[in-house]
Write an enzyme that holds these catalytic residues in place. Structure first.
Site, PDB file in Angstrom:
ATOM      1  CD  GLU A 196     -11.921   0.351   1.165  1.00 40.19           C
ATOM      2  OE1 GLU A 196     -12.386  -0.708   1.635  1.00 40.19           O
ATOM      3  OE2 GLU A 196     -10.699   0.629   1.194  1.00 40.19           O
ATOM      4  CD  GLU A 247      -7.289   5.806   7.278  1.00 43.45           C
ATOM      5  OE1 GLU A 247      -7.521   4.756   6.671  1.00 43.45           O
ATOM      6  OE2 GLU A 247      -6.136   6.178   7.557  1.00 43.45           O
ATOM      7  CD  GLU A 257      -2.787  -0.564   2.702  1.00 42.60           C
ATOM      8  OE1 GLU A 257      -2.753   0.578   3.200  1.00 42.60           O
ATOM      9  OE2 GLU A 257      -3.385  -1.510   3.217  1.00 42.60           O
TER      10      GLU A 257
END
Length: 438
Positions: free
Chosen positions: A319, A328, A265
């Site tokens: 997300e 995030e 990532e």
């Protein structure tokens, strides 16, 4: 002589063609912690329209795995942290997991790696960490039992950068003493099976602890004075190289410098909470675009020149159900309607019709991968209540202290990736001179 020159010319232009069509080092993370994502079939078509050659899943969603069948895209699937105790204690559970999540789809779906657990050291649970290696060994054994071992499908786990005790300067980096014994066993497994040491470096989180303008430029691969490692006398021009070389130094300190490094990532959010400095569209575009160009140059890192590391960008989509700070939920390169959040040159063609693949309606809400129940055909693993992990913002641990170790075979792809722009121009000049002389 003439034939040799023509062969060199053919090789060079084959390299140019290869580089223009393929970025075999580049992957993307495809998370499902959202309730507004397009169906897997639309996502598979989207991926085929990009230069991504690899996809990392956090679980083993059968719909996604089937949608990627016959696309040629390499797939990393994941066994959740909650599955680790069962995989570790019961080989039959591991066999059932493989028979359920791998065997029905391979080789049409090009599964190349199973990541057992994700950032497990961040949980602070020594019992869970001690079960990681037995779980990986049992999954490896299950693959071998169905003739998918021997390098066909590899097994590893993914580490957070805070496994390092320190990484500034990169040459002094070592793993935290409390993780040393566990990591030694994991690295022995990586070395024996040829699987990568996967890690998640995020210059964005490093920047949160040092918000000077020169640090931002250093993180974004932009013009900056650079930073010299006083021990190696190597000069670093970007944070990404420094972080990856820190991992290499830590591996070297334990005697495992030949274990391949994989960046599972990395990314930059395009928005965040007010206190999250640098979370803008402009910076996200700069980081990802410049990172891809850096990888594509084939320059490698100061400690590993000429080596290109498989790197998975975070992430394909936002997300919207992820917890934590605003950033995030703002790493997505594409929106749920399949349009680009910002353009970093990922599409194979300029006339790609993004909206033609947009779904009529979003799929039903999905649970976070770690919380998703296993398929009913699997035996029930021992029950375990996991401790709460660190918050997503704690990814910055180990990031501020400021890479594939084993040389790849001299294939056409490797030769091409090793040619920088300057080297390519020099090569052209030499070829031109030879042709004139002939």
């Amino acid at each position: 002589m003439r034939a040799s020159v023509y062969s060199l010319i053919l090789l060079f232009f084959s390299c140019l063609l290869h580089l223009s069509k393929s970025q075999p080092f580049l992957g993307v993370n495809y998370g499902l912690t959202a309730d507004n994502l397009p169906p897997p079939s639309a996502s598979a078509k989207l991926l085929q329209s990009t230069t991504f050659q690899k996809v990392r899943l956090y679980g083993s969603d059968p719909g996604v795995i089937k949608a990627l069948a016959n696309t040629g895209i390499e797939i990393v699937i994941g066994a959740s942290n909650g599955d680790v105790p069962g995989l570790a204690s019961d080989p039959s559970f591991a066999r059932s997991w493989v028979e359920t999540n791998v065997v029905p789809y391979y080789p049409a779906s090009k599964i190349v790696l199973i990541a057992v657990g994700n950032e497990i050291t961040s949980y602070g649970d020594n019992s869970l960490m001690s079960q990681l290696l037995p779980a990986m060994k049992n999954v490896q054994g299950a693959l071998e039992a169905v003739s998918l071992g021997g390098g066909k499908i590899k097994v590893s786990t993914v580490h957070i950068m805070s496994v390092l005790a320190g990484s500034d300067p990169p040459s002094t980096a070592v793993f935290k003493p409390e993780h040393a014994d566990i990591l030694k066993g994991l690295l022995e497994f990586n070395s024996e099976t040829g699987s990568p040491f996967a890690v998640n470096p995020y210059p964005f989180f490093a920047y949160q602890d040092d918000r000077r303008p020169e640090t931002l430029a250093y993180c974004l691969f932009q013009a900056n004075p650079g930073r010299v490692d006083p021990n190696s006398n190597l000069k670093y021009m970007n944070m990404f190289d420094a972080q990856v070389d820190a991992v290499y130094s830590a591996l070297n300190s334990m005697g495992f410098k030949d274990v391949e490094i994989m960046v599972a990532e990395t990314g930059w959010p395009y928005k965040g909470d007010p206190e999250e400095a640098g979370a803008t569209v402009e910076n996200a575009r700069a980081y990802n675009k410049n990172l891809i160009a850096h990888l594509k140059s084939g320059s490698g890192t100061p400690l590993m020149p000429g080596r290109v590391i498989d790197t998975y960008l975070f992430a394909l989509y936002d997300e919207n159900l992820k917890p934590g700070k605003g950033s995030e939920r703002a790493f997505g390169l594409f929106r749920p309607d399949l349009t680009m959040t910002y353009d970093i040159g990922l599409t194979k063609t300029t006339n790609y019709n993004q909206t033609s693949m947009a779904p009529l309606s979003p799929t039903r809400p999905r649970l976070p991968p770690a919380a998703a129940p296993t398929r009913q055909t699997l035996p029930s693993p021992p029950q375990m209540i996991l401790p709460s992990p660190v918050t997503p913002s704690d990814k910055n641990s180990g990031q501020t202290d400021v890479h594939n170790s084993t040389p790849r075979s001299a294939s056409l792809a490797h030769i091409c990736r090793s040619l920088s722009i300057s080297a390519s121009m020099f090569f052209v000049s030499v070829l031109y001179a030879l042709i004139i002389l002939l």
